[in-house]
Design a protein around this motif. Structure first.
Motif, mmCIF file in Angstrom:
data_model
loop_
_atom_site.group_PDB
_atom_site.id
_atom_site.type_symbol
_atom_site.label_atom_id
_atom_site.label_comp_id
_atom_site.label_asym_id
_atom_site.label_seq_id
_atom_site.Cartn_x
_atom_site.Cartn_y
_atom_site.Cartn_z
ATOM 1 N N UNK A 79 0.871 -1.172 0.000
ATOM 2 C CA UNK A 79 0.000 0.000 0.000
ATOM 3 C C UNK A 79 0.905 1.218 0.000
ATOM 4 N N UNK A 80 1.149 1.754 -1.189
ATOM 5 C CA UNK A 80 2.051 2.886 -1.340
ATOM 6 C C UNK A 80 1.277 4.199 -1.316
ATOM 7 N N UNK A 81 1.988 5.284 -1.448
ATOM 8 C CA UNK A 81 1.344 6.594 -1.377
ATOM 9 C C UNK A 81 0.472 6.835 -2.604
ATOM 10 N N UNK A 82 0.921 6.392 -3.771
ATOM 11 C CA UNK A 82 0.198 6.695 -5.000
ATOM 12 C C UNK A 82 -0.564 5.505 -5.564
ATOM 13 N N UNK A 83 -0.320 4.292 -5.062
ATOM 14 C CA UNK A 83 -1.026 3.122 -5.579
ATOM 15 C C UNK A 83 -0.933 1.985 -4.582
ATOM 16 N N UNK A 84 -1.760 0.990 -4.806
ATOM 17 C CA UNK A 84 -1.652 -0.275 -4.082
ATOM 18 C C UNK A 84 -1.364 -1.368 -5.109
ATOM 19 N N UNK B 167 -4.374 2.620 -8.907
ATOM 20 C CA UNK B 167 -3.958 3.990 -8.609
ATOM 21 C C UNK B 167 -4.906 4.616 -7.595
ATOM 22 N N UNK B 168 -4.318 5.343 -6.640
ATOM 23 C CA UNK B 168 -5.098 5.896 -5.537
ATOM 24 C C UNK B 168 -6.037 7.000 -5.986
ATOM 25 N N UNK C 31 -6.665 0.823 -12.704
ATOM 26 C CA UNK C 31 -5.581 -0.101 -12.405
ATOM 27 C C UNK C 31 -4.990 -0.738 -13.642
ATOM 28 N N UNK C 32 -3.959 -1.497 -13.429
ATOM 29 C CA UNK C 32 -3.261 -2.198 -14.493
ATOM 30 C C UNK C 32 -3.083 -3.646 -14.064
#
Length: 557
Positions: A471-476, A505-506, A511-512
């Motif tokens: 769980x990152x700042x800009x995406x999970x 993407x947050x 998503x990809x």
């Protein structure tokens, strides 16, 4: 000559160089019979994420690019390829592993055996003369081998590699990117029968097709990088060693490559050295006297393999056009308590504050890393680490770089991992991390797991299961995969890997999805030549990509 015609000729020439030696050598015997080989062994002395260090070296018959196996309780847990050698030690890259490689594991390698000439028939007079000599104990074979390997005989060793990399995209006709390359890594020992050594390491590549070509941009597509070209005088473990040329002083963290000179002295447990030179050009690896560097270091070590203490401190200062650009101390300490507990620390202490461009003398930590490894019993290992980092600012050389590339905030990373060896050749590990930054509530966390089963159901195959979540700042993101590898034939190692990625993407929730299938093969053609091939196919929705990387290397001994 058209761009396409030039590309086709370059590719044809490269494939000729790639395939001709392989075809010639497939039917060639390497001349090494089983009776002409011996097994040498030692121990793992240090382990990083990508490299393993061991206690056997050149005097034991080991050579660059030799294969070394790591054993735990008699079972193979890893395969290494020797990258660098000293008289009685080596560092190696990890080709494969089926468990956690730890300090104290056994390492074994097959090396050529020195042939002892057959005994000649003695006459009666010779027999009388030998009676006195036979009262003395003859030297052991190991002594003879060590003396032979330590003799000051000129030799060249290293490797020369031809490489090819290509990328194909379903939306682009032909290759999206294609690049033949050559890598040369050579070492000449005992030049003029002196303890004089020449090191050379370079990479040369040709960008045969790129985005610029499709846009009609004309440019020089050759790229040359010279990493090392240096003369060393003195033995690896001798009291004095001098280096001049282009080299990387690993004893001083953060200083990078230097065009200049280095003097090192050591006495038992102590070592000290001084370095002076300049920074090579970043783009074309050219000589560049605009950025100068000076450094000095001292180191102390005591103890053996199980319990030891090692400490080093270095000071470095860089200049731009003769004016101070950065000054810092670099400190490293490691302590092992009987092999069960290992403590490690490194830190960078910058001396000048460049945040406001004033350059005032204001010592402050820019990088701190602490780790503790605890092995309460043989089959359990735990590691906890803490990192505190801030971007490094230079007083002058970064003036032309936009500030947006840097983050002023200090970043912290807390990491905890545990690994367990399970009877039956199985190994499981779990790693958790938490990342934070000053003056912000934003955090990032991740969890990764791995399960390995070596010699799966007596099939001589090794199976890996991988999984991660972040769980990152800009995406999970989530990822999971399966890998199966095994030695199919003598000298042929293969690995098949399947992996699934998902990024969300947050901002908008889009998503990809990416699925990747890859195949790696490594084949030792002979004692001198080996061939490797890596193929990867991945797709994101309707878009597919294929990556191909191949290399044939010749090892000089």
């Amino acid at each position: 000559m058209t761009e396409q015609g030039g590309f086709m000729k370059a590719l044809a020439f490269f494939l000729f160089l790639l395939l001709f030696p392989a075809a010639a050598l497939l039917a060639q015997d390497d001349g090494t019979q089983e009776g002409g080989m011996k097994t040498v062994g030692g121990q793992v002395t240090y382990v990083t994420s990508t490299q393993v260090y061991g206690s056997i070296g050149r005097k034991h018959g080991l050579r660059e690019n030799d294969t070394v196996r790591v054993l735990q309780k008699g079972k193979s847990v890893g395969v290494l390829m020797v990258a660098h050698l000293a008289s009685s030690s080596f560092s190696a890259n990890i080709l494969s592993k089926t468990g956690t490689i730890v300090k104290g594991d056994s390492v074994v390698a097959r090396v050529p055996r020195i042939v002892v000439p057959p005994r000649t028939e003695l006459t009666g007079a010779d027999t009388a003369k030998m009676r006195t000599v036979q009262r003395e104990a003859p030297p052991a074979l190991a002594t003879l081998e060590a003396a032979a390997s330590d003799s000051r005989e000129f030799r060249i060793h290293g490797r020369v590699s031809m490489q090819y990399y290509a990328l194909f995209n379903s939306r682009i006709s032909g290759a999206a990117f294609t690049q033949p390359a050559a890598r040369v890594n050579l070492m000449m020992d005992n030049i003029m029968e002196l303890p004089l050594q020449l090191q050379y390491y370079s990479n040369h590549r040709y960008d045969a097709r790129s985005d610029d070509a499709r846009r009609g941009v004309t440019q020089d597509r050759w790229r040359h990088r010279f990493y090392q070209f240096a003369l060393n005088y003195g033995e690896d473990d001798g009291p004095v060693r001098a280096t001049v040329g282009r080299f990387v002083p690993y004893t001083v963290g953060g200083i990078g490559t230097v065009d200049g000179g280095m003097l090192r002295v050591q006495n038992d447990a102590w070592e000290a050295g001084a370095i002076a030179g300049s920074q090579p050009g970043y783009q074309n690896s050219e000589l560049n006297f605009r950025d100068q560097k000076v450094a000095a270091y001292g180191a102390y070590r005591s103890g053996g393999n199980a319990a030891y203490f090692r400490s080093s401190a270095a000071f470095a200062q860089t200049y731009r056009d003769g004016a101070v650009d950065r000054g810092y101390f670099y400190l490293v300490n490691s302590l092992s308590l009987g092999g069960k507990v290992t403590l490690y620390q490194n830190a960078s202490l910058d001396l000048y504050d460049a945040d406001d461009g004033s350059g005032h003398f204001q010592p402050h930590l820019t990088d701190l890393y602490l780790s503790t490894t605890w092995r309460p019993i043989r089959w359990v290992s735990t590691t906890a680490s803490y990192a505190n980092r801030r971007s490094i600012f230079f007083l002058r050389s970064y003036a032309g770089i936009p500030d947006s590339l840097f983050r002023d905030a200090r970043l912290q990373n807390y990491r905890l991992s545990a690994g367990v060896n399970i009877p039956g050749g199985m190994y499981a590990s779990l790693t958790a991390s938490l990342r934070t930054q000053d003056n912000s509530s934003e955090t990032a966390q991740s969890l990764a797991g791995r399960f390995t089963w070596s010699n799966f159901l007596e099939s001589r195959s090794n199976v890996y299961l991988l999984g991660s979540w972040a769980d990152n700042i800009f995406n999970t993101s989530t990822s999971y995969g399966l890998e199966i590898n095994r030695d199919l034939l003598e000298g042929l190692y293969t690995a098949l890997r399947l992996q699934q990625y998902r990024y969300t993407y947050s901002g908008d929730g889009s998503g990809v999805n990416r699925t990747t299938v890859s195949l790696d093969a490594y084949y030792r053609l002979s004692r001198l030549f080996y061939l490797s091939l890596s193929y990867e196919h991945y797709w994101e929705g309707v878009v597919t990509n294929d990556r191909i990387y191949t290399e044939i290397s010749m090892r000089l001994r």
